[in-house]
Design a protein around this motif. Structure first.
Motif, mmCIF file in Angstrom:
data_model
loop_
_atom_site.group_PDB
_atom_site.id
_atom_site.type_symbol
_atom_site.label_atom_id
_atom_site.label_comp_id
_atom_site.label_asym_id
_atom_site.label_seq_id
_atom_site.Cartn_x
_atom_site.Cartn_y
_atom_site.Cartn_z
ATOM 1 N N VAL A 45 0.827 -1.213 0.000
ATOM 2 C CA VAL A 45 0.000 0.000 0.000
ATOM 3 C C VAL A 45 0.861 1.263 0.000
ATOM 4 O O VAL A 45 0.403 2.315 -0.442
ATOM 5 C CB VAL A 45 -1.034 0.042 1.151
ATOM 6 C CG1 VAL A 45 -2.046 -1.068 1.006
ATOM 7 C CG2 VAL A 45 -0.374 0.011 2.501
ATOM 8 N N VAL A 48 1.666 1.450 -3.951
ATOM 9 C CA VAL A 48 0.573 1.454 -4.921
ATOM 10 C C VAL A 48 -0.569 2.326 -4.394
ATOM 11 O O VAL A 48 -0.931 2.242 -3.223
ATOM 12 C CB VAL A 48 0.056 0.011 -5.152
ATOM 13 C CG1 VAL A 48 -1.124 -0.008 -6.093
ATOM 14 C CG2 VAL A 48 1.174 -0.873 -5.680
ATOM 15 N N ASP A 49 -1.104 3.139 -5.265
ATOM 16 C CA ASP A 49 -2.271 3.937 -4.904
ATOM 17 C C ASP A 49 -3.478 3.002 -4.890
ATOM 18 O O ASP A 49 -3.932 2.544 -5.938
ATOM 19 C CB ASP A 49 -2.469 5.066 -5.912
ATOM 20 C CG ASP A 49 -3.618 5.978 -5.537
ATOM 21 O OD1 ASP A 49 -3.956 6.060 -4.343
ATOM 22 O OD2 ASP A 49 -4.181 6.614 -6.450
ATOM 23 N N THR A 50 -3.972 2.687 -3.731
ATOM 24 C CA THR A 50 -5.026 1.691 -3.582
ATOM 25 C C THR A 50 -6.101 2.195 -2.635
ATOM 26 O O THR A 50 -5.974 3.268 -2.057
ATOM 27 C CB THR A 50 -4.432 0.357 -3.075
ATOM 28 O OG1 THR A 50 -5.453 -0.628 -3.051
ATOM 29 C CG2 THR A 50 -3.830 0.484 -1.703
ATOM 30 N N ARG A 51 -7.130 1.420 -2.482
ATOM 31 C CA ARG A 51 -8.180 1.760 -1.521
ATOM 32 C C ARG A 51 -7.605 1.733 -0.112
ATOM 33 O O ARG A 51 -6.647 1.037 0.166
ATOM 34 C CB ARG A 51 -9.322 0.739 -1.604
ATOM 35 C CG ARG A 51 -9.993 0.682 -2.946
ATOM 36 C CD ARG A 51 -10.918 -0.506 -3.050
ATOM 37 N NE ARG A 51 -10.118 -1.734 -2.967
ATOM 38 C CZ ARG A 51 -10.558 -2.901 -2.557
ATOM 39 N NH1 ARG A 51 -11.801 -3.042 -2.190
ATOM 40 N NH2 ARG A 51 -9.785 -3.950 -2.516
#
Length: 128
Positions: A45, A48-51
């Motif tokens: 996380v 990576v641009d994630t929820r």
């Protein structure tokens, strides 16, 4: 506490997929907890641009509820759901009692998914 309680599940999964096991998470309506791979997840996380973890938890609970409703409607309980992406394999396990587990494998995993699900659910105490 749960990490120790579910160590057999983690060992079962590691025995089936080895180093391809990335994370194992247990979730209920109220909370999610890592049983395995929290450090890998934190690195992921960060890169990576994630929820958000909160949104991931909400999505997991929604899917669990949908599986429970589907089982009631159609008379056949949903035991697992699988999502295969370009670089990972996600397996949701639904042993019952409004609890779910999410297993994340890397793209190198070579696994008999039905067999893995059966063995994992049996480890969780369900007669598969």
């Amino acid at each position: 506490m749960s990490v120790t309680k579910y160590q057999g599940l983690v060992e079962c999964l590691r025995g089936r997929v080895g180093e391809s096991l990335l994370t194992v998470t247990r979730f209920t309506d109220e909370e999610s907890e890592f049983l395995y791979g929290e450090e890998w997840f934190e690195r992921f996380v960060a890169e990576v641009d994630t929820r958000s973890p909160e949104k991931m938890h909400q999505d997991a609970v929604y899917n669990l509820r949908q599986a429970e409703v589907s089982g009631k409607l159609y008379g056949s309980r949903v035991r697992s759901e699988v999502r295969i992406t370009e670089d990972r394999i996600g397996i949701a396990l639904y042993p019952g009692d409004s609890v779910g587990f999410h297993v994340l494998l890397d793209d190198e995993a070579s696994v008999d998914v039905p067999g893995l699900v059966d063995e994992a659910l049996a480890e969780l105490g369900e007669s598969a």
